[in-house]
Design a protein around this motif. Structure first.
Motif, mmCIF file in Angstrom:
data_model
loop_
_atom_site.group_PDB
_atom_site.id
_atom_site.type_symbol
_atom_site.label_atom_id
_atom_site.label_comp_id
_atom_site.label_asym_id
_atom_site.label_seq_id
_atom_site.Cartn_x
_atom_site.Cartn_y
_atom_site.Cartn_z
ATOM 1 N N THR A 52 7.612 6.418 -3.426
ATOM 2 C CA THR A 52 7.852 4.866 -3.635
ATOM 3 C C THR A 52 7.160 4.137 -5.686
ATOM 4 O OG1 THR A 52 6.035 4.399 -2.359
ATOM 5 C CG2 THR A 52 7.950 4.145 -1.638
ATOM 6 N N SER A 53 7.288 4.791 -6.425
ATOM 7 C CA SER A 53 6.869 5.069 -7.388
ATOM 8 C C SER A 53 7.161 3.806 -8.225
ATOM 9 C CB SER A 53 7.566 6.100 -8.694
ATOM 10 O OG SER A 53 8.712 5.761 -9.144
ATOM 11 N N ALA B 241 0.732 -0.795 0.339
ATOM 12 C CA ALA B 241 0.096 0.246 0.295
ATOM 13 C C ALA B 241 0.866 1.205 -0.023
ATOM 14 C CB ALA B 241 -0.920 0.139 1.411
ATOM 15 N N HIS B 242 0.679 2.039 -0.249
ATOM 16 C CA HIS B 242 1.000 3.721 -0.680
ATOM 17 C C HIS B 242 0.398 4.651 -1.365
ATOM 18 C CE1 HIS B 242 2.825 2.922 -4.479
ATOM 19 N NE2 HIS B 242 2.110 2.180 -4.991
ATOM 20 N N HIS C 291 -3.435 3.874 -1.726
ATOM 21 C CA HIS C 291 -4.034 2.831 -2.595
ATOM 22 C C HIS C 291 -3.011 1.578 -2.612
ATOM 23 C CE1 HIS C 291 -1.331 5.378 -5.190
ATOM 24 N NE2 HIS C 291 -0.748 3.906 -6.163
ATOM 25 N N GLY C 292 -3.532 0.305 -3.113
ATOM 26 C CA GLY C 292 -2.728 -0.887 -2.863
ATOM 27 C C GLY C 292 -2.971 -1.196 -4.386
ATOM 28 N N ALA C 293 -0.816 -1.795 -4.474
ATOM 29 C CA ALA C 293 -0.325 -2.252 -5.979
ATOM 30 C C ALA C 293 0.327 -3.763 -5.381
ATOM 31 C CB ALA C 293 0.379 -1.251 -6.210
ATOM 32 N N ARG D 160 3.250 -4.199 3.670
ATOM 33 C CA ARG D 160 3.092 -3.370 3.800
ATOM 34 C C ARG D 160 2.866 -1.914 3.265
ATOM 35 N NH1 ARG D 160 8.983 -3.067 6.652
ATOM 36 N NH2 ARG D 160 7.893 -1.467 7.576
ATOM 37 N N ASN D 161 2.440 -0.984 4.347
ATOM 38 C CA ASN D 161 1.839 0.302 3.869
ATOM 39 C C ASN D 161 3.767 1.097 3.186
ATOM 40 O OD1 ASN D 161 1.730 3.306 3.334
ATOM 41 N ND2 ASN D 161 -0.250 3.307 4.693
ATOM 42 N N LEU D 162 3.949 1.312 2.291
ATOM 43 C CA LEU D 162 5.379 1.450 1.990
ATOM 44 C C LEU D 162 5.717 3.260 2.950
ATOM 45 C CD1 LEU D 162 6.196 0.426 -1.287
ATOM 46 C CD2 LEU D 162 6.566 -0.438 1.434
ATOM 47 N N ASP D 163 4.220 4.101 3.013
ATOM 48 C CA ASP D 163 4.194 5.205 3.570
ATOM 49 C C ASP D 163 4.851 5.221 4.765
ATOM 50 O OD1 ASP D 163 2.741 5.896 1.112
ATOM 51 O OD2 ASP D 163 0.816 6.522 2.118
#
Length: 132
Positions: free
Chosen positions: A82-83, A13-14, A28-30, A69-72
């Motif tokens: 975190t593109s 997520a980020h 949002h999730g990826a 993980r939530n990269l934020d």
């Protein structure tokens, strides 16, 4: 140049900062399909590029720090967008560190390069390639 590619996936997520990202500015999730390609000019003494089992294991180990993980909130990415392109470089650099540390075995010392591709979907992906 010889190559092998191993594949895994990672779910994160980020969110992004900047108008260029439109609705992706919100959390949002990826789910990324991750390909790691290892290249060398000549095969090693066993006639392989690198041990596929070790490459698969090491890719999984690198991704485990990011998965679910939530990269934020990840300390390594504080204040960073975190593109997909950025994450491809992070993963490639972490794999390179593991190659240099010997995690891929002695035969991997002859690797010339590695490339990481993150597939966002069936129509869009980004990648990063580096020498070793």
């Amino acid at each position: 140049m010889f190559s092998i590619t191993v594949r895994d996936h990672v779910m994160v997520a980020h969110s992004f900062r900047g108008e260029v990202f439109g609705p992706a500015q919100q959390l949002h999730g990826a789910t990324f399909l991750v390909d790691a390609t290892f290249r060398r000019r000549e095969l090693d003494a066993d006639n392989i590029v690198v041990d596929i089992g070790l490459a698969t294991q090491e890719l999984g180990a690198v991704l485990s720090d990011l998965n679910y993980r939530n990269l934020d909130d990840h300390p390594a990415f504080s204040g960073i967008n975190t593109s997909t392109e950025f994450l491809a470089k992070v993963i490639a650099d972490r794999l390179a560190d593991r190659v240099h540390a010997g995690a891929f075995g002695e035969g991997a010392r002859g690797l010339a390069a590695l490339a990481v591709t993150l597939h966002e979907s069936h129509v869009a992906w980004a990648g990063y390639e580096r020498s070793l």
